[in-house]
Design a protein around this motif. Sequence first.
Motif, PDB file in Angstrom:
ATOM      1  N   ILE A   1      25.380  17.757   3.813  1.00 40.00           N
ATOM      2  CA  ILE A   1      26.020  17.133   4.966  1.00 40.00           C
ATOM      3  C   ILE A   1      25.409  17.644   6.250  1.00 40.00           C
ATOM      4  CG2 ILE A   1      28.143  16.644   5.915  1.00 40.00           C
ATOM      5  CD1 ILE A   1      29.568  16.898   3.498  1.00 40.00           C
TER       6      ILE A   1
ATOM      7  N   VAL B   1      27.750  16.845  11.969  1.00 36.43           N
ATOM      8  CA  VAL B   1      28.597  15.851  11.146  1.00 36.43           C
ATOM      9  C   VAL B   1      29.631  16.779  10.376  1.00 36.43           C
ATOM     10  CG1 VAL B   1      29.167  14.073   9.515  1.00 36.43           C
ATOM     11  CG2 VAL B   1      27.406  14.116  11.080  1.00 36.43           C
TER      12      VAL B   1
ATOM     13  N   TYR C   1      33.949  17.323  10.687  1.00 32.23           N
ATOM     14  CA  TYR C   1      35.055  17.405   9.795  1.00 32.23           C
ATOM     15  C   TYR C   1      35.831  18.717   9.893  1.00 32.23           C
ATOM     16  CZ  TYR C   1      32.247  13.414   8.238  1.00 32.23           C
ATOM     17  OH  TYR C   1      31.575  12.164   8.136  1.00 32.23           O
TER      18      TYR C   1
ATOM     19  N   ALA D   1      34.885  13.723   4.991  1.00 32.40           N
ATOM     20  CA  ALA D   1      33.325  13.760   4.342  1.00 32.40           C
ATOM     21  C   ALA D   1      33.210  12.598   3.466  1.00 32.40           C
ATOM     22  CB  ALA D   1      33.115  14.928   3.718  1.00 32.40           C
TER      23      ALA D   1
ATOM     24  N   LYS E   1      30.996   9.239   4.242  1.00 29.67           N
ATOM     25  CA  LYS E   1      30.094   8.999   3.427  1.00 29.67           C
ATOM     26  C   LYS E   1      30.306   7.331   3.257  1.00 29.67           C
ATOM     27  CE  LYS E   1      26.547   9.699   0.463  1.00 29.67           C
ATOM     28  NZ  LYS E   1      25.378  10.253   0.869  1.00 29.67           N
TER      29      LYS E   1
ATOM     30  N   GLN F   1      27.659   9.298   6.511  1.00 27.69           N
ATOM     31  CA  GLN F   1      27.634  10.594   7.250  1.00 27.69           C
ATOM     32  C   GLN F   1      26.689  10.254   8.678  1.00 27.69           C
ATOM     33  OE1 GLN F   1      29.736  11.846   6.196  1.00 27.69           O
ATOM     34  NE2 GLN F   1      29.571  12.847   4.046  1.00 27.69           N
TER      35      GLN F   1
END
Length: 615
Positions: free
Chosen positions: A96, A100, A104, A124, A128, A133
Motif C-alpha cells: 500500500i 495512503v 488509513y 484499505a 482498494k 488505493q
Amino acid sequence: MAAHIGRRLRKGAATTAVAAAAVAALSASQAPGVTVDDQGRQSAGDATSAPDAAADDSATGNSPYYTDLPPLNSPAPSPSAGSGEAGDRSAAEAGIPATVLDAYKKAEAALRGTGCNLPWQLLAAIGKVESGQARGGRVDADGTTVSPILGPQLDGNGFALIRDTDNGAYDGNRMYDQAVGPMQFIPSTWSWAGRDGNGDGRKDPNNIYDAALAAGHYLCRYDWDLSQPGDLRKAILSYNNSTDYLNTVLSWLEYYRKGTHEIPDGTGALPDDRSDARPGVTPSAPGTTPPARPGTRPGKPSGSRPSPSPTAPGTGGPSTPPTTPPPSTTPPTPTDTVHHLEDAGTGTLTAMAGHTFAERISTRAETQAGKAVAKVRIRFTIVGDTDSTFAGGESVATVTTDASGVAVAPALRAGERTGAFAVQAAVVGRSVKGVPYKVTVTQRAADALTRVGEKELACVAGGEFDEPVAVEATYGGEAAEKVAVTAKLVTSADDPAEIDKGPYFKDDDGKAVRTLTGRLTDADGRLTLPKLYADDTAGTFLLRITTAGGATLDVELTVEPAATPSPAPDPSADPDPSTDPSADLDPSTDLSADLDPSTDLSADPSTEPSRAPAA
C-alpha cells in the motif's frame, strides 16, 4: 442510495474458473456468514441490505467499483518476497502506498476509543475497491491526488439518478453528481460527511487524509461495532448497497489483515476490472480507468454480464454506450413530482444543554396540488454555531418520506453551546425551497439545592472554617450535571448585596473575594466550594448559593470573637506597697521598748539570748 433507484449493469469478476477458485479459497478465512455457492459466488446470509437510513443515502451513490479479487496465497512480507508470478503478485497487491497507508492508520487512530472498533484494513479494503488505493498512490506530499478521480455521472442511465447538489464545486458537473476522490464520495454526502484529516483547515474529497477520516466517520455513524460481523456488513453496505460489493470488500479486508507492507507513492498495483466495464469499452467517467499494466487486457469481457441486446439499425453496435432516452419518455420519479415542502406539525424545539429534544422535526413533501409524495429523500441539516447533533453524532440526517409524505428527523440532542440555531429540511436531488426550523438550547439548570453534611460552620475571627461548603443540585429529582453555580456572601436574607466585611474566599492570587461564579456541578450533581476564611469581624453571616433554574440555598456562617489574652506583668513597676515590711509599722513605735537592756545584741546570732528572771 437505495437499491430501487435504477438497475446498474455490473461485471462479476467471480465467474471465471480462476475467480471462483479464489473466492472459494478466501471464504474459509473471511468474516463469519460469508459462504460460496456451487458456482463460486460469495454470499452473506444477513447482508442483503443495509438499514433504511444507510441504504437510502450511500456514500458513493452506488457508483461503480473495482471487482478484482486478492491473490489466493497470503500476502508476501515485502515486495521482493516470494518466487514466481504468484509470489510477485501477492507482494504487489499487499503493498500500500506510504501516504495512503498513513492516512488509513491516522483515521483509525482518530476514531480509537469511540466503540466503533474501526480497523484501518477496512479503509484499505474500501480504498482498494473504490480507487485502487488512489490509483496506486498517485498523491502529492499533502495526500491530494495529482489528478481528479471521478465516477460516471449519476444520470439514471445504468446508475442511480442524482441531480447536481454542489453546483459542480467538487465534480465539475452542474447537471448530475459524480463520485469524487480516492474514497468516491458523492458531493451530497461529502457536504455533511467531509472531514479535515490533515489539519489544513479544508475538507477536500480529493485528499486521502480527509477522505479516509470521512470514510471512517461514515462507517461508524450509527454506533456500529465493526468488530461484530453483523455491524461490519451493515457498515459496508451503507457505503455501497450491493452484496457483490460487500463480498469484494470483505475479501480484501481479510487479505490485508493477514499482512501488508508500505511501498513508495505511485507504485501501487492498479486494478483491471470494474463493475460497469463492457467488452471493448472503457468506463465513461474521466480519470477512472488507470493505464493497463503489461500483460493485461483492458476491458476484457465479464463472464457474468449478459451479452448486449441486438441494436436497431443506426443506433450503434454493442460497443456503443446506450444513449439517454429523451426527457419526455423518462417516467418521473417521486422526487420529480415534489413541488414544495411543508412543516408537518413540528412543535417548539427547545431543550436544556446535554438533553435530548422531546420534539422531533417532521416535514411533508407535496405536489403542486398539495398531495403527499412518498419515497422522497429529505435531508435535515443542522446550520449555525452549535455542537448539537442528531442521534449518532452527525449534523446531517436523510430520511425517506412515508406513505403520508412525511419524513421525521432523528431525535436532536442538545450540545453544551446555548443559544439558537436552525435545522434546514430540503429535498435531495431537487432545487426545492427548503423549510427552516428554529431550535434553541438553554443552559443546564437545577430546581433544588441541598447542603451535603450537617456540621455547624463556625470559626473564630481571623481564622478559617474547618470544612468547605458542599452542595448537591437536582432537576426533577435527578442529579443535575454541569450546572453553573454562584456562591455569594450577602448582607442578609432580604438584602442580596455583597458584604464588605466578614467571611471570604481566596482567588488564585490569594486575595479575598466574596462572590464565586462559573463553578460547575459534577456528574453526581455535587459541588464543593473552596475553603472559607474569616477576617477580624465577628458575627453571623449568610452564604447564598444559586443556580440557573431558580434553585437557591442559604448557608449560615458564624464567626466568634477572638479570646482576650491576660496582660503580662511589668518588671519595671514599683513593688506592691503591701509587700513592704515597714508599711504596717507606726513610725512612733519604739522598737527598743520591748528589749531587755541586758540583752547583748552583739552575741553570736546563733545563740539564743538569755533573759533575766522576773523579779
